[in-house]
Design a protein around this motif. Structure first.
Motif, short mmCIF file in Angstrom:
data_model
loop_
_atom_site.label_atom_id
_atom_site.label_comp_id
_atom_site.label_asym_id
_atom_site.label_seq_id
_atom_site.Cartn_x
_atom_site.Cartn_y
_atom_site.Cartn_z
N LEU A 108 42.41 7.87 2.72
CA LEU A 108 41.28 7.29 1.99
C LEU A 108 40.02 7.37 2.85
O LEU A 108 40.04 7.02 4.04
CB LEU A 108 41.57 5.84 1.62
CG LEU A 108 42.85 5.58 0.80
CD1 LEU A 108 43.02 4.08 0.58
CD2 LEU A 108 42.80 6.32 -0.53
N ILE A 109 38.92 7.80 2.24
CA ILE A 109 37.63 7.92 2.94
C ILE A 109 36.55 7.26 2.09
O ILE A 109 36.54 7.42 0.86
CB ILE A 109 37.26 9.41 3.15
CG1 ILE A 109 38.35 10.14 3.91
CG2 ILE A 109 35.93 9.55 3.89
CD1 ILE A 109 38.11 11.64 4.06
N PRO A 110 35.63 6.50 2.70
CA PRO A 110 34.54 5.89 1.92
C PRO A 110 33.70 6.96 1.22
O PRO A 110 33.44 8.03 1.78
CB PRO A 110 33.71 5.15 2.98
CG PRO A 110 34.65 4.92 4.11
CD PRO A 110 35.58 6.10 4.11
N GLU A 111 33.27 6.67 0.00
CA GLU A 111 32.51 7.64 -0.79
C GLU A 111 31.17 8.00 -0.16
O GLU A 111 30.66 9.10 -0.37
CB GLU A 111 32.26 7.08 -2.19
CG GLU A 111 33.49 7.03 -3.07
CD GLU A 111 33.19 6.44 -4.43
OE1 GLU A 111 33.97 6.68 -5.36
OE2 GLU A 111 32.17 5.71 -4.56
N ASP A 112 30.60 7.09 0.62
CA ASP A 112 29.26 7.34 1.16
C ASP A 112 29.26 8.20 2.42
O ASP A 112 28.20 8.46 3.00
CB ASP A 112 28.53 6.02 1.43
CG ASP A 112 29.30 5.10 2.36
OD1 ASP A 112 30.29 5.55 2.97
OD2 ASP A 112 28.92 3.91 2.48
N VAL A 113 30.41 8.63 2.87
CA VAL A 113 30.49 9.52 4.03
C VAL A 113 30.47 10.96 3.54
O VAL A 113 31.31 11.37 2.74
CB VAL A 113 31.78 9.27 4.84
CG1 VAL A 113 31.89 10.27 5.99
CG2 VAL A 113 31.80 7.85 5.37
N GLU A 114 29.48 11.73 4.00
CA GLU A 114 29.36 13.11 3.56
C GLU A 114 30.49 13.96 4.14
O GLU A 114 30.83 13.83 5.31
CB GLU A 114 28.01 13.69 4.00
CG GLU A 114 26.81 13.04 3.34
CD GLU A 114 25.52 13.71 3.75
OE1 GLU A 114 25.60 14.79 4.37
OE2 GLU A 114 24.45 13.16 3.46
N PRO A 115 31.06 14.85 3.32
CA PRO A 115 32.11 15.75 3.83
C PRO A 115 31.61 16.56 5.01
O PRO A 115 30.48 17.07 5.00
CB PRO A 115 32.38 16.66 2.62
CG PRO A 115 31.98 15.85 1.43
CD PRO A 115 30.80 15.03 1.89
N GLY A 116 32.44 16.63 6.05
CA GLY A 116 32.07 17.39 7.24
C GLY A 116 31.27 16.60 8.25
O GLY A 116 31.06 17.07 9.38
N ASN A 117 30.80 15.39 7.88
CA ASN A 117 30.06 14.55 8.81
C ASN A 117 30.97 14.11 9.96
O ASN A 117 32.15 13.85 9.76
CB ASN A 117 29.52 13.33 8.07
CG ASN A 117 28.52 12.54 8.90
OD1 ASN A 117 28.89 12.00 9.93
ND2 ASN A 117 27.28 12.48 8.44
N GLU A 118 30.42 14.03 11.16
CA GLU A 118 31.23 13.65 12.32
C GLU A 118 31.86 12.28 12.14
O GLU A 118 32.96 12.02 12.65
CB GLU A 118 30.37 13.67 13.60
CG GLU A 118 30.01 15.07 14.07
CD GLU A 118 29.30 15.05 15.41
OE1 GLU A 118 29.20 13.95 16.01
OE2 GLU A 118 28.84 16.11 15.84
N SER A 119 31.18 11.39 11.43
CA SER A 119 31.72 10.04 11.26
C SER A 119 32.94 10.03 10.35
O SER A 119 33.67 9.04 10.29
CB SER A 119 30.64 9.11 10.67
OG SER A 119 30.27 9.53 9.37
N GLU A 120 33.18 11.13 9.64
CA GLU A 120 34.32 11.19 8.73
C GLU A 120 35.63 10.99 9.47
O GLU A 120 36.56 10.37 8.96
CB GLU A 120 34.33 12.55 8.00
CG GLU A 120 35.32 12.62 6.87
CD GLU A 120 35.26 13.95 6.14
OE1 GLU A 120 35.15 13.95 4.91
OE2 GLU A 120 35.33 15.00 6.83
#
Length: 277
Positions: A108-120
């Motif tokens: 599960l990943i928060p919707e507001d995290v952009e794909p490929g972002n380091e914070s992902e």
């Protein structure tokens, strides 16, 4: 006790009281084991095979004990196989048959995290189950969600069913990725043993193999916050299963006792590294 002879290969099978030939032959794991071993034994004819000079044969099967599930079908089977060569050397043959299972890595990943972002990487979470596992002597065993495959079931279908029953997420089989298949998607080497694309957790004594599936889903951050630390105890399940949400970077510690969990993490990391996920 009674004895009958398999047709192919021609091997005597001794049964304990109460277990019939018909019931045994309706047990998919037994038939699958016979087919797989027969194919592997046939490979000894290759000159490069280590057993080519004095090949082993399956000479006898003795069923020692069994458990029946609903409708009188076999659920678990304990047996001994005599696999020996002409010199009288035997291979270890004490076997517990239970058949295949599936395991599911649900991310599960928060919707507001952009794909490929380091914070992902830091935002990924995985759902684990916590339940009693009496064979391990545990009442709170932490593990990846998993389920046994029925004789007439499919691996992906069982995985989707278990995700719905254990996690409350409804998915189509087509939404699941079989990581075990991705690892060996290249053509197998000709002459290899024809084993399933799966993880074997206890190959020294058990036939069980486990294909590992994954599903990644984006959810509202508020929902993820609500679940974090509160997911266990949310469900009232007949199997006394509760859920636990953990960060993926901590998965190797949280699931340290579960072979399915560690294998899933290794597969996911390897496939990511090679660009297959």
């Amino acid at each position: 006790m009674s004895t009958f002879t398999l047709n192919s290969p021609s091997v005597p099978v001794t049964l304990p009281d109460g277990l019939s030939e018909e019931t045994l032959l309706a047990f998919f794991p037994f038939n699958n084991w016979v087919r797989t071993l027969t194919r592997s034994l046939a490979l000894q004819s290759r000159s490069s095979h280590p057993f080519n000079a004095d090949p082993y044969e399956l000479r006898r099967i003795t069923v020692q004990a069994y458990d029946l599930f609903d409708a009188g079908r076999v659920g678990f089977l304990k047996m001994k196989a005599d696999v020996s060569n002409k010199a009288g050397e035997r291979l270890p043959g004490s076997i517990f048959l239970r058949g295949p299972s599936v395991a599911m890595l649900v991310i599960l990943i928060p919707e507001d995290v952009e794909p490929g972002n380091e914070s992902e990487t830091d935002e990924r979470h995985v759902i684990l189950t916590v339940q009693a596992r009496i064979p391990a002597g545990s009442l709170e065993f932490v593990e990846l969600p998993a389920g046994m495959v029925d004789d007439d079931g499919t691996f992906a279908g069982t995985a989707a069913k278990e995700i719905k029953e254990e996690l409350g997420l409804e998915l189509q089989s087509s939404e699941l990725i079989c990581m075990s298949d991705l690892v060996v998607e290249e053509a197998s080497i000709k002459g290899d043993e024809d084993l399933p694309n799966a993880m074997y957790p206890s190959v020294g004594g058990c036939d069980e193999f486990i294909p590992i599936y994954m599903h990644e889903r984006r959810v509202p951050r508020e929902q993820l916050k609500e679940w974090t630390g509160n997911l266990t105890g949310m469900r009232d399940h007949g199997e006394k299963i509760t859920l636990k949400l953990v960060k993926m970077k901590d998965l190797w510690k949280e699931g340290k006792r579960d072979a399915k969990c560690l294998a899933a993490l290794a597969l996911w990391e390897g496939l990511k590294r090679e660009g297959k996920l």
